[in-house]
Enzyme design. Structure first.
Site, PDB file in Angstrom:
ATOM      1  N   ASP A   1       8.540  -5.604 -14.624  1.00 45.74           N
ATOM      2  CA  ASP A   1       7.144  -5.179 -14.469  1.00 45.74           C
ATOM      3  C   ASP A   1       6.970  -3.771 -15.036  1.00 45.74           C
ATOM      4  OD1 ASP A   1       4.496  -5.562 -13.795  1.00 45.74           O
ATOM      5  OD2 ASP A   1       4.765  -5.114 -11.665  1.00 45.74           O
TER       6      ASP A   1
ATOM      7  N   SER B   1       0.882  -1.163   0.000  1.00 48.94           N
ATOM      8  CA  SER B   1       0.000   0.000   0.000  1.00 48.94           C
ATOM      9  C   SER B   1       0.919   1.211   0.000  1.00 48.94           C
ATOM     10  CB  SER B   1      -0.875   0.024   1.240  1.00 48.94           C
ATOM     11  OG  SER B   1      -1.733  -1.093   1.224  1.00 48.94           O
TER      12      SER B   1
HETATM   13 MG    MG Z   1       3.490  -1.363  -9.205  1.00 44.37          MG
END
Ligand code: MG
Ligand code: ADP
Ligand code: ZN
Length: 543
Positions: free
Chosen positions: A177, A71
């Site tokens: 990513d 988070s």
């Molecule tokens: Mg990310």
């Protein structure tokens, strides 16, 4: 506020803080004035409780990101003298593997802080809670701005992305990513930051010590824990034109029912023309313990002999189900190939999708190519696939099935495709999707994405746009790769934008040449970040 900053934690940890990177100011959405949702308020309270030392330094204002593994919060801090500083606090899920966390941190501290790579200011830890404090970069939502970007802005965006990738690749980091939500972009300040090294891996000569450990550790982990990896070296695609037995999959555990009805893909591994099969690619390298648990429970299990590469496949294990859509019992007893896999299906390179064990920094360049494809076509996400095999099928519809098969051979993978899908001309494809008609060289309308699962699409799309978008889709469904895919297939969300015409009526050939070199199916010949920066497309932009 008092601030004795640095790494603050109750136990030592392998990271060192770097000095201030860049300080953000002005022109931001004011998070402080956002009305906090009760859930967010609670999360902030919990974070203060979990890592109390945060309260000595930061005022946590809002939650700005929530993912599976972390988070992210916006906080302010009064540091030494000067104005309050905005800080992003990334709270990693407590189940994250310690080595994984330390490696993420090391990427940020060693490679970060310059050339558009996010740096780190401090790190906090209390028990299993780790919080990484980074300079905060207010950023745009990619989808919101996609179709209002001028062509020049797209050029700058890509240039700055390559700058970041060149930097991390120089350190032997494969980010793994690369996607818009991990490349923060502040349009007004023209600032960029590559974030999220949560899936990063090292090249064989990586300069990030901990990444060496991450790779081996994760692979060992997956070998010992998952005794059922499938060796995937053969992929077959079939459409409705393919033999009927496609729909009458053998009653084996591995006749995987995919969410789409007209495409059947299988991965096989073979040697000397004799092939073995698996049914489904499986996540092997998990970034966090939590993922590991999840992937274990969802994968198809085969058993057999563990092997690292196709070439080590014993001849005794060959079978006769080659080129059929059945999976024989010999193939059912194969081990799964262990290959690093990560990221979002739509951004994964073909060698990742086919689980090639030797993955290099080239995989990030492919992902950059997919971002570029979105920017040029105005569609995001461009590939929307829920699994790797769907993603591979979608790539084929753009790059061609024969081309994909050929390239896969170079990295030791065989792909079977029951129907040939031609490669598309990238300029024509992008112009169609963007709504540029060759007869009327200007934008015809707001760009629409063809996501079939978006109810707003059918409502808002007009006839012209629908026609423009149907072209690739018709092609796709003609090849039966997407039809019936409940996950939307190749598509993007419908949105309305104020479209900027600037430069879009004359996109130079260099743009598509660069795109072509990024979406090179063969990782060995794919353009590198360093080369991309020198590509004629960027002529006139300086480093
Ligand atoms: Mg990310
Ligand atoms: P995850 O591993 O959960 O994807 P990320 O590091 O990608 O975590 O962060 C999630 C989101 O939080 C990002 O997409 C971005 O919107 C926001 N974020 C992360 N770091 C920063 C930062 N330094 N400044 C501003 N926003 C950030
Ligand atoms: Zn077989």
């Amino acid at each position: 506020m008092e601030a004795s900053l640095g790494i603050q934690m109750d136990e030592p940890m392998a990271c060192s803080p770097l000095c201030d990177r860049f300080q953000e100011e002005g022109s931001f959405k004011n998070h402080e004035q956002n009305f906090k949702l009760p859930g967010v308020k609670k999360d902030i309270e919990k974070l203060y409780e979990a890592v109390p030392q945060l309260g000595n330094v930061f005022k946590i204002k809002d939650k700005i990101g929530e993912g599976t593994f972390s988070s992210v919060y916006l906080a302010t801090a009064q540091l030494q003298v000067g104005p309050e500083e905005k800080i992003a606090l990334k709270h990693l899920i407590p189940t994250s593997h310690p080595v994984r966390i330390a490696a993420e941190l090391q990427c940020l501290t060693v490679a970060g802080g310059q050339d558009n790579v996010m740096g780190v200011k401090y790190c906090f830890r209390k028990n299993d809670h780790v919080v990484i404090a980074m300079p905060y970069l207010e950023h745009e939502s990619f989808l919101d701005i996609l179709n209002s970007l001028s062509f020049q802005e797209v050029r700058e965006y890509m240039f700055n992305l390559f700058k970041a990738l060149k930097r991390v690749h120089q350190f032997g980091i494969v980010h793994r990513d690369v996607k818009p939500s991990n490349f923060l972009y502040n349009r007004h300040l023209k600032k960029y930051a590559l974030v999220d090294f949560g899936l990063a891996q090292g090249t064989h000569d990586t300069k990030i010590e901990l990444l060496k450990f991450v790779q081996s550790e994760a692979q060992q982990g997956s070998c010992s824990q998952n005794k059922s990896h499938v060796t995937g070296n053969k992929i077959s695609l079939s459409g409705p034109g393919a033999p009927k037995e496609l729909d009458q999959q053998p009653t084996t555990k591995t006749s995987v029912k995919r969410p789409y009805t007209n495409a059947q893909i299988q991965i096989k591994q073979g040697q000397n023309g004799k092939l073995m099969k698996q049914s489904k690619s499986v996540d092997v390298l998990s970034r966090k313990l939590a993922t590991k648990k999840k992937t274990i429970s969802t994968k198809v299990t085969n058993s057999g002999v563990m092997r690292k590469t196709a070439s080590s496949c014993p001849a005794s294990l060959t079978c006769d189900c080659y080129a059929t859509d059945k999976v024989c019992s010999i193939c059912l007893s194969r081990w799964q190939q262990v290959a690093p896999r990560a990221g979002t299906p739509g951004f994964r390179a073909p060698e990742v999708l086919t689980k090639c064990p030797n993955q290099t920094t080239a995989i990030d360049m492919w992902s950059a190519g997919v971002i570029f494809l979105s920017l040029l076509s105005g569609r995001y996400p461009f590939y929307k696939a829920s699994d790797d095999l769907t993603a591979l099928a979608q790539i084929m519809t753009i790059r061609g099935s024969r081309e994909t098969i050929q390239a896969a051979k170079t990295f030791g993978k065989s792909i079977l495709c029951s129907k040939e899908v031609p490669a598309q001309d990238l300029r024509k494809l992008c112009e169609k999707l963007r709504g540029i008609d060759s007869n009327t060289p200007k934008l015809t309308n707001d760009v629409k994405g063809p996501a079939s699962n978006d109810p707003t699409f059918s409502e808002k799309t007009d006839h012209k746009a629908a026609h423009l978008i149907q072209t690739p889709q018709a092609q796709l469904s003609g090849n039966s790769l997407y039809e019936g895919d409940s996950n939307g297939g190749c598509g993007g969300r419908f949105t309305t934008y104020t479209t900027s015409l600037e430069g879009w009526d004359e996109v130079p050939d260099e743009a598509y040449d660069l795109l072509d070199k990024l979406l090179d199916l063969n990782p060995a010949s794919r353009i590198t970040a360093e080369e991309a920066l020198l590509h004629p497309f960027f002529k006139g932009i300086s480093l």
